[in-house]
Design a protein around this motif. Structure first.
Motif, PDB file in Angstrom:
ATOM      1  N   VAL A  37     103.347  -1.417  36.941  1.00 33.08           N
ATOM      2  CA  VAL A  37     103.686  -0.721  35.699  1.00 33.08           C
ATOM      3  C   VAL A  37     105.106  -0.166  35.792  1.00 33.08           C
ATOM      4  CG1 VAL A  37     103.175   1.316  34.280  1.00 33.08           C
ATOM      5  CG2 VAL A  37     101.324  -0.204  35.002  1.00 33.08           C
ATOM      6  N   LEU A  38     105.469   0.352  36.958  1.00 31.03           N
ATOM      7  CA  LEU A  38     106.823   0.855  37.163  1.00 31.03           C
ATOM      8  C   LEU A  38     107.831  -0.283  36.997  1.00 31.03           C
ATOM      9  CD1 LEU A  38     108.688   3.187  37.930  1.00 31.03           C
ATOM     10  CD2 LEU A  38     108.248   2.656  40.338  1.00 31.03           C
ATOM     11  N   ALA A  39     107.512  -1.453  37.550  1.00 27.10           N
ATOM     12  CA  ALA A  39     108.413  -2.602  37.428  1.00 27.10           C
ATOM     13  C   ALA A  39     108.574  -3.017  35.975  1.00 27.10           C
ATOM     14  CB  ALA A  39     107.889  -3.770  38.262  1.00 27.10           C
ATOM     15  N   ALA A  40     107.497  -2.976  35.213  1.00 24.20           N
ATOM     16  CA  ALA A  40     107.587  -3.328  33.789  1.00 24.20           C
ATOM     17  C   ALA A  40     108.491  -2.353  33.051  1.00 24.20           C
ATOM     18  CB  ALA A  40     106.189  -3.340  33.171  1.00 24.20           C
ATOM     19  N   ALA A  41     108.341  -1.070  33.353  1.00 27.51           N
ATOM     20  CA  ALA A  41     109.166  -0.047  32.704  1.00 27.51           C
ATOM     21  C   ALA A  41     110.635  -0.216  33.077  1.00 27.51           C
ATOM     22  CB  ALA A  41     108.667   1.341  33.085  1.00 27.51           C
ATOM     23  N   MET A  42     110.891  -0.435  34.361  1.00 29.28           N
ATOM     24  CA  MET A  42     112.271  -0.583  34.828  1.00 29.28           C
ATOM     25  C   MET A  42     112.869  -1.914  34.374  1.00 29.28           C
ATOM     26  SD  MET A  42     111.745   0.992  38.667  1.00 29.28           S
ATOM     27  CE  MET A  42     113.402   0.556  39.222  1.00 29.28           C
ATOM     28  N   GLY A  43     112.004  -2.882  34.055  1.00 26.75           N
ATOM     29  CA  GLY A  43     112.480  -4.197  33.624  1.00 26.75           C
ATOM     30  C   GLY A  43     112.741  -4.303  32.135  1.00 26.75           C
ATOM     31  N   GLY A  44     112.576  -3.205  31.403  1.00 24.47           N
ATOM     32  CA  GLY A  44     112.937  -3.208  29.991  1.00 24.47           C
ATOM     33  C   GLY A  44     111.802  -3.382  29.012  1.00 24.47           C
ATOM     34  N   ALA A  45     110.554  -3.184  29.445  1.00 27.47           N
ATOM     35  CA  ALA A  45     109.428  -3.319  28.516  1.00 27.47           C
ATOM     36  C   ALA A  45     109.555  -2.309  27.384  1.00 27.47           C
ATOM     37  CB  ALA A  45     108.107  -3.099  29.258  1.00 27.47           C
ATOM     38  N   GLU A  46     109.266  -2.751  26.176  1.00 24.05           N
ATOM     39  CA  GLU A  46     109.292  -1.832  25.036  1.00 24.05           C
ATOM     40  C   GLU A  46     107.940  -1.155  24.857  1.00 24.05           C
ATOM     41  OE1 GLU A  46     108.912  -3.645  20.941  1.00 24.05           O
ATOM     42  OE2 GLU A  46     109.596  -5.405  22.035  1.00 24.05           O
ATOM     43  N   ALA A  47     106.883  -1.780  25.398  1.00 29.15           N
ATOM     44  CA  ALA A  47     105.535  -1.205  25.390  1.00 29.15           C
ATOM     45  C   ALA A  47     104.755  -1.852  26.520  1.00 29.15           C
ATOM     46  CB  ALA A  47     104.837  -1.453  24.052  1.00 29.15           C
ATOM     47  N   ILE A  48     103.789  -1.113  27.048  1.00 29.59           N
ATOM     48  CA  ILE A  48     103.003  -1.604  28.186  1.00 29.59           C
ATOM     49  C   ILE A  48     101.520  -1.418  27.877  1.00 29.59           C
ATOM     50  CG2 ILE A  48     102.463  -1.289  30.639  1.00 29.59           C
ATOM     51  CD1 ILE A  48     105.339  -0.188  30.966  1.00 29.59           C
ATOM     52  N   GLY A  49     100.750  -2.472  28.092  1.00 28.81           N
ATOM     53  CA  GLY A  49      99.307  -2.400  27.944  1.00 28.81           C
ATOM     54  C   GLY A  49      98.637  -2.626  29.285  1.00 28.81           C
ATOM     55  N   LEU A  57     112.931  -6.206  41.787  1.00 25.08           N
ATOM     56  CA  LEU A  57     113.553  -6.684  40.559  1.00 25.08           C
ATOM     57  C   LEU A  57     114.889  -7.371  40.845  1.00 25.08           C
ATOM     58  CD1 LEU A  57     112.791  -3.675  38.176  1.00 25.08           C
ATOM     59  CD2 LEU A  57     111.677  -5.915  38.207  1.00 25.08           C
ATOM     60  N   ALA A  58     115.662  -6.814  41.779  1.00 24.11           N
ATOM     61  CA  ALA A  58     116.934  -7.438  42.146  1.00 24.11           C
ATOM     62  C   ALA A  58     116.695  -8.800  42.772  1.00 24.11           C
ATOM     63  CB  ALA A  58     117.690  -6.534  43.122  1.00 24.11           C
ATOM     64  N   HIS A  59     115.639  -8.905  43.571  1.00 20.53           N
ATOM     65  CA  HIS A  59     115.272 -10.166  44.209  1.00 20.53           C
ATOM     66  C   HIS A  59     114.971 -11.232  43.156  1.00 20.53           C
ATOM     67  CE1 HIS A  59     114.033 -11.996  48.050  1.00 20.53           C
ATOM     68  NE2 HIS A  59     113.099 -12.649  47.368  1.00 20.53           N
ATOM     69  N   LEU A  60     114.265 -10.831  42.094  1.00 22.31           N
ATOM     70  CA  LEU A  60     113.921 -11.764  41.015  1.00 22.31           C
ATOM     71  C   LEU A  60     115.156 -12.175  40.231  1.00 22.31           C
ATOM     72  CD1 LEU A  60     110.644 -10.056  39.729  1.00 22.31           C
ATOM     73  CD2 LEU A  60     110.819 -12.260  40.922  1.00 22.31           C
ATOM     74  N   VAL A  61     116.048 -11.220  39.966  1.00 23.18           N
ATOM     75  CA  VAL A  61     117.271 -11.514  39.218  1.00 23.18           C
ATOM     76  C   VAL A  61     118.136 -12.514  39.967  1.00 23.18           C
ATOM     77  CG1 VAL A  61     119.447 -10.533  38.417  1.00 23.18           C
ATOM     78  CG2 VAL A  61     117.311  -9.350  37.928  1.00 23.18           C
ATOM     79  N   GLU A  62     118.137 -12.408  41.267  1.00 23.14           N
ATOM     80  CA  GLU A  62     118.935 -13.314  42.100  1.00 23.14           C
ATOM     81  C   GLU A  62     118.286 -14.693  42.244  1.00 23.14           C
ATOM     82  OE1 GLU A  62     119.441 -11.249  45.740  1.00 23.14           O
ATOM     83  OE2 GLU A  62     120.589  -9.607  44.832  1.00 23.14           O
ATOM     84  N   ARG A  82     115.433 -15.536  43.736  1.00 24.39           N
ATOM     85  CA  ARG A  82     114.821 -15.822  45.029  1.00 24.39           C
ATOM     86  C   ARG A  82     113.314 -15.716  45.001  1.00 24.39           C
ATOM     87  NH1 ARG A  82     117.692 -12.093  49.231  1.00 24.39           N
ATOM     88  NH2 ARG A  82     117.977 -10.686  47.460  1.00 24.39           N
ATOM     89  N   GLY A  83     112.741 -15.710  43.793  1.00 26.31           N
ATOM     90  CA  GLY A  83     111.281 -15.651  43.700  1.00 26.31           C
ATOM     91  C   GLY A  83     110.764 -14.235  43.821  1.00 26.31           C
ATOM     92  N   SER A  84     109.459 -14.122  43.908  1.00 28.05           N
ATOM     93  CA  SER A  84     108.829 -12.800  43.963  1.00 28.05           C
ATOM     94  C   SER A  84     108.823 -12.248  45.370  1.00 28.05           C
ATOM     95  CB  SER A  84     107.386 -12.880  43.442  1.00 28.05           C
ATOM     96  OG  SER A  84     106.622 -13.739  44.263  1.00 28.05           O
ATOM     97  N   MET A  85     108.665 -10.958  45.451  1.00 30.55           N
ATOM     98  CA  MET A  85     108.507 -10.307  46.747  1.00 30.55           C
ATOM     99  C   MET A  85     107.552  -9.153  46.544  1.00 30.55           C
ATOM    100  SD  MET A  85     112.054  -8.110  47.184  1.00 30.55           S
ATOM    101  CE  MET A  85     111.447  -7.212  48.627  1.00 30.55           C
ATOM    102  N   PRO A  86     106.793  -8.777  47.569  1.00 33.54           N
ATOM    103  CA  PRO A  86     105.815  -7.701  47.408  1.00 33.54           C
ATOM    104  C   PRO A  86     106.455  -6.353  47.195  1.00 33.54           C
ATOM    105  CG  PRO A  86     105.995  -8.331  49.713  1.00 33.54           C
ATOM    106  CD  PRO A  86     106.806  -9.322  48.929  1.00 33.54           C
ATOM    107  N   VAL A  87     105.729  -5.475  46.515  1.00 36.31           N
ATOM    108  CA  VAL A  87     106.192  -4.101  46.370  1.00 36.31           C
ATOM    109  C   VAL A  87     106.015  -3.375  47.687  1.00 36.31           C
ATOM    110  CG1 VAL A  87     105.807  -1.922  45.198  1.00 36.31           C
ATOM    111  CG2 VAL A  87     105.718  -4.026  43.923  1.00 36.31           C
TER     112      VAL A  87
END
Length: 250
Positions: free
Chosen positions: A33-45, A238-243, A245-250
């Motif tokens: 949920v934190l990643a969604a918020a930091m990634g620019g979500a306008e709403a979260i369900g 999130l930086a890893h995804l932007v670059e 390089r795929g996903s990485m665990p929290v």
């Protein structure tokens, strides 16, 4: 801007057309949920979430999102639990299950728990949530499909099983009923899912609210060391995804 929804078994088998306009993600775990918020979500369900075998969504993730003016909705499963727990801070609960938890009529987390298949199999539910057992028995009673004493025996049996073991065959077998095949058939004919109904209601509510201003937080989030550590880990993910390089665990 996106509307992010975390769901799995509660919406398994639903027509994918109903997901149009949403960024559908797997059941949420700690940091999602934190990643969604930091990634620019306008709403979260929040519908389904991870628990038991991994860290669940933190309440502070939800409060952080609300504090950023992002509406956070909860229903059906983990979302109903967090919705009731965070309602006082502006989380928007949807559906009957949420209302039961918020009112105190329901208190056990396990009432919404199910075992489910992995993402590769669409998070298909492998057991039946107690809330859905109750919804099905209500439908059975309304149709006068089984005697009340059989319904009571089924309910008692379901309540006595761990959520991972609560399948219809096991519920009926544990109830020790005669003509088990006929009982199972009646349950199957009238099967209904309160979790799915509430999950669909959450999608409808998010659509209806689209474009509305987010909540105004009347609290100050304490950014503890634990929260900031999680924040840094999510930033790195999130930086890893932007670059690329795929996903990485929290």
């Amino acid at each position: 801007m996106t509307r992010v929804v975390f769901a799995g078994p509660s919406l398994h088998g639903v027509d994918a057309a109903l997901f149009e306009g949403f960024d559908m993600r797997p059941p949420a775990g700690c940091g999602d949920v934190l990643a969604a918020a930091m990634g620019g979500a306008e709403a979260i369900g929040l519908i389904d979430g991870i628990f038991d075998h991994a860290l669940s969504v933190w309440h502070k993730e939800i409060l952080h999102a609300i504090g950023q003016g992002i509406p956070v909705y909860g229903a059906a499963s983990m979302g109903a639990l967090r919705g009731a727990e965070c309602a006082a801070y502006g989380m928007i609960g949807v559906g009957r299950i949420y209302e039961d938890y918020a009112s105190g009529r329901r208190v056990a987390d396990a009432d919404v728990g199910v075992a489910h298949a992995p993402a590769e199999l669409g998070h298909a539910p492998l057991s039946v949530a107690l809330v859905d057992v109750e919804a099905t028995l209500a439908a059975v009673r309304a149709a006068d499909a089984l005697p009340d004493q059989i319904c009571e025996a089924i309910l008692a049996s379901a309540r006595g099983l761990h959520f991972k073991e609560r399948t219809w065959p096991d519920v009926v077998a544990r109830a020790g009923l005669a003509e088990a095949a006929g009982v199972e058939a009646a349950l199957e004919r009238h099967a209904c899912s309160q979790k799915q109904e509430d999950a669909l209601a959450l999608l409808a509510r998010m659509r209806a609210d689209a474009g509305e201003p987010g909540p105004v937080a009347d609290f100050t989030l304490s950014r503890t060391g634990f929260f900031m550590k999680l924040h840094r880990r999510v930033e790195a993910r999130l930086a890893h995804l932007v670059e690329g390089r795929g996903s990485m665990p929290v």
